[in-house]
Design an enzyme around this catalytic site. Structure first.
Site, PDB file in Angstrom:
ATOM      1  CG  ASP A 124      29.634  47.101   3.204  1.00  0.00           C
ATOM      2  OD1 ASP A 124      30.517  46.451   2.609  1.00  0.00           O
ATOM      3  OD2 ASP A 124      29.878  48.113   3.877  1.00  0.00           O
ATOM      4  NE  ARG A 126      32.951  48.110   2.469  1.00  0.00           N
ATOM      5  CZ  ARG A 126      32.960  49.403   2.740  1.00  0.00           C
ATOM      6  NH1 ARG A 126      33.944  50.173   2.322  1.00  0.00           N
ATOM      7  NH2 ARG A 126      31.990  49.944   3.450  1.00  0.00           N
TER       8      ARG A 126
END
Ligand SMILES: [Zn+2]
Length: 202
Positions: A124, A126
């Protein structure tokens, strides 16, 4: 410090919002859809949604992003005091091109976590600095956050934004995204509601 943005009214099928678009030199504008009334003295209902072109725009059944987006806008409109922040970080931050490579790997049996890692990406990638920027600009210091992801709550709280409540987002799984939802639960520590969980097991 206020960042450069333009703002106007936007009527949608979910209700009437004010749309605020922040300028970005790389064409990755950050967007905030705010209810017409925004009371910063009360905790606003906030969804921080990362772009998913296949799910949000094309109605892909591979993930639950499009439905989460629609459900968020419905709930934010109903709350009468809320904000949807739309972050342009496609595919957990790896971009659409790389995301499609992970889809191809998923067709071969890898899950979304394994596929990202196999291609040399973080599971991930982000980040939420731009959400912080929007909330700071709007003067919002405490929120109710629409998410199934406890990690997102702690990321946002690191920015000094108080998350008064985590509001779960319930969408019904389909036969295509069951595995994706189960991976989100088992490898990304998302909390599925009982309804989601029962369906995901089927
Ligand atoms: Zn998606």
């Amino acid at each position: 410090m206020t960042h450069e943005f333009t703002e106007t009214a936007l009527a949608t099928k979910f209700g009437n919002f004010n749309i605020r678009v922040y300028a970005d030199t790389q064409g990755k504008e950050t967007i905030a859809l705010c209810t017409e009334q925004l009371d910063i003295t009360a905790p606003a209902l906030v969804r921080i949604h990362s772009e998913c072109m296949t799910g949000d725009t094309f109605g892909s059944l591979h993930c639950d992003c499009g439905e989460q987006l629609a459900e968020s806008l419905t709930q934010i409109n109903r709350s009468g005091n809320g904000i949807l922040i739309y972050l342009r970080q496609e595919g957990r931050g790896i971009g659409l091109f790389e995301k499609m490579k992970t889809y191809a790997l998923q067709k071969k049996g890898y899950d979304t976590f394994e596929a990202n890692v196999l291609l040399g990406h973080k599971p991930d990638a982000r980040t939420y600095e731009k959400a912080k920027m929007v909330l700071n600009d709007l003067g919002v210091a405490h929120i109710r956050l629409l998410t199934n992801n406890p990690a997102k709550v702690s990321e946002i709280e690191k920015f000094g934004i108080k998350v008064i409540e985590r509001v779960p987002l319930v969408v019904a799984p389909n036969e295509h995204n069951k595995r994706y939802l189960t991976t989100k639960r088992d490898k990304f520590n998302h909390l599925l509601s009982d309804a989601n969980e029962d369906n995901a097991k089927k």
